[in-house]
Design a protein around this motif. Structure first.
Motif, short mmCIF file in Angstrom:
data_model
loop_
_atom_site.label_atom_id
_atom_site.label_comp_id
_atom_site.label_asym_id
_atom_site.label_seq_id
_atom_site.Cartn_x
_atom_site.Cartn_y
_atom_site.Cartn_z
N VAL A 157 -21.38 9.97 41.62
CA VAL A 157 -22.90 9.80 42.13
C VAL A 157 -23.88 11.09 42.37
N GLN A 158 -25.15 10.87 41.57
CA GLN A 158 -25.80 12.31 41.91
C GLN A 158 -26.93 11.10 42.31
N ILE A 159 -27.76 12.01 43.26
CA ILE A 159 -29.15 10.97 44.02
C ILE A 159 -30.32 12.42 43.96
N ALA A 160 -30.90 11.53 43.56
CA ALA A 160 -32.31 12.85 43.69
C ALA A 160 -32.76 12.28 44.79
N ARG A 161 -33.42 12.51 45.84
CA ARG A 161 -34.33 11.67 46.81
C ARG A 161 -35.80 12.24 46.76
N LEU A 162 -36.60 11.62 46.92
CA LEU A 162 -38.16 11.91 46.43
C LEU A 162 -39.12 11.84 47.49
N TYR A 163 -39.65 12.53 47.34
CA TYR A 163 -41.07 12.25 48.72
C TYR A 163 -42.47 12.01 47.46
N PRO A 164 -43.21 11.74 48.62
CA PRO A 164 -45.01 11.21 47.70
C PRO A 164 -45.45 12.40 48.01
N GLU A 165 -46.44 11.99 46.84
CA GLU A 165 -47.10 13.03 45.80
C GLU A 165 -46.52 13.41 44.93
N GLN A 166 -45.16 14.02 44.95
CA GLN A 166 -44.12 13.75 43.82
C GLN A 166 -44.57 13.15 42.71
N SER A 167 -43.59 13.44 41.66
CA SER A 167 -43.90 12.40 40.51
C SER A 167 -42.62 11.43 40.91
N ALA A 168 -42.21 10.23 40.15
CA ALA A 168 -40.97 9.75 40.45
C ALA A 168 -40.06 10.12 38.56
N GLU A 169 -39.86 11.89 39.54
CA GLU A 169 -38.60 11.51 38.25
C GLU A 169 -37.29 12.42 38.72
N ALA A 170 -36.34 12.45 37.41
CA ALA A 170 -35.01 13.21 37.89
C ALA A 170 -34.03 12.92 36.70
N ARG A 171 -33.23 14.49 37.04
CA ARG A 171 -31.73 14.22 35.93
C ARG A 171 -31.32 14.78 36.52
N PHE A 172 -30.41 13.44 35.38
CA PHE A 172 -29.18 12.96 35.91
C PHE A 172 -27.64 13.73 34.60
N SER A 173 -27.25 14.31 35.04
CA SER A 173 -25.91 14.99 33.85
C SER A 173 -25.54 14.19 33.73
N MET A 174 -24.81 13.77 32.01
CA MET A 174 -24.38 12.31 31.83
C MET A 174 -22.88 12.53 31.91
N CYS A 175 -22.77 11.24 32.23
CA CYS A 175 -20.76 11.80 32.85
C CYS A 175 -20.72 10.04 32.50
N GLY A 176 -20.15 9.62 31.66
CA GLY A 176 -19.88 8.06 30.80
C GLY A 176 -21.02 6.84 31.40
N GLN A 177 -20.33 5.53 31.46
CA GLN A 177 -21.17 4.80 31.86
C GLN A 177 -21.83 4.96 32.72
N GLY A 178 -23.06 4.25 33.57
CA GLY A 178 -23.06 3.78 34.75
C GLY A 178 -24.06 3.17 35.41
N ARG A 179 -24.79 3.21 36.13
CA ARG A 179 -26.25 2.30 36.77
C ARG A 179 -27.30 3.51 37.62
N LEU A 180 -28.07 3.44 36.95
CA LEU A 180 -29.29 3.84 37.46
C LEU A 180 -30.23 2.91 38.26
N TYR A 181 -30.28 3.99 39.84
CA TYR A 181 -31.03 3.23 40.77
C TYR A 181 -32.28 3.80 41.30
N ALA A 182 -33.36 2.61 41.68
CA ALA A 182 -34.68 3.67 42.13
C ALA A 182 -34.37 2.48 43.33
N TYR A 183 -35.05 3.38 44.34
CA TYR A 183 -35.74 2.80 45.46
C TYR A 183 -37.07 2.80 45.90
#
Ligand SMILES: [Fe+2]
Length: 194
Positions: A157-183
């Motif tokens: 599980v990789q989670i990138a916490r984001l804050y206002p005024e940042q851009s909505a982006e993150a890098r996740f290491s690929m480790c097989g198939q999975g699911r991306l989430y955005a909240y």
């Protein structure tokens, strides 16, 4: 939620173990009638019997008390069944391998249902070397923003916490198939299979 072992739990587990009421009764030094009473809700096992009962049924006392299906389902679940919980007051993010009971700031949190991304919350995943470069083209103002992005595979599980005024982006290491989430703090959880 049950606060004590239920008859249906005892019956289900006993049948799964292929034990008769009589066999279970014998190991606990009670009568088969007693076991039958537990299973039909006409009696409850004494607290001193919970430990031997759980051990006979092959589970922990905690599992016995909460109902077998709930915990066993989590245990055998892969991470693709994982759940997110977000506190509406402080924004705390909780990840769990399956449904559980969580609270924050005095509020009990429901498991979030992830939806297919709509146009305003489209999740884009671009392969960059060994990473998913993930972006959501969404406002990042103080009152309306993407508060986390996550990538969940069946063993990570990789989670990138984001804050206002940042851009909505993150890098996740690929480790097989999975699911991306955005909240989104206004519109909820969106997910995309990659
Ligand atoms: Fe939104």
């Amino acid at each position: 939620m049950n606060h004590y072992v239920t008859g249906s739990t005892v019956r289900e587990l006993r049948e799964k173990k292929k034990l008769t009421q009589k066999q279970l009764a014998e190991t606990l030094c009670v009568s088969d009638k007693t076991v039958s009473k537990w299973e039909t809700g006409r009696g409850l096992p004494d607290i001193s019997l919970l430990e031997p009962l759980a051990s006979e049924l092959g589970i922990s006392v905690a599992e016995l008390l909460s109902g077998e299906c709930f915990i066993n389902a989590n245990r055998s679940a892969n991470l693709l069944r994982s759940k997110f919980y977000v506190c509406p007051i402080c924004g705390n993010v909780i990840w769990a391998a399956g449904e559980g009971a969580y609270s924050c700031c005095g509020v009990s949190l429901p498991p979030l249902e992830a939806e297919e991304p709509d146009k305003a919350h489209e999740i884009r995943a671009e392969r960059v070397e060994n990473e998913w470069y993930t972006t959501v083209d969404h406002t990042m103002s103080k009152s309306h923003f993407i508060s986390f992005l996550a990538f969940v595979t069946d063993n990570r599980v990789q989670i990138a916490r984001l804050y206002p005024e940042q851009s909505a982006e993150a890098r996740f290491s690929m480790c097989g198939q999975g699911r991306l989430y955005a909240y989104c703090n206004r519109h909820g959880l969106f997910s995309l299979r990659v």
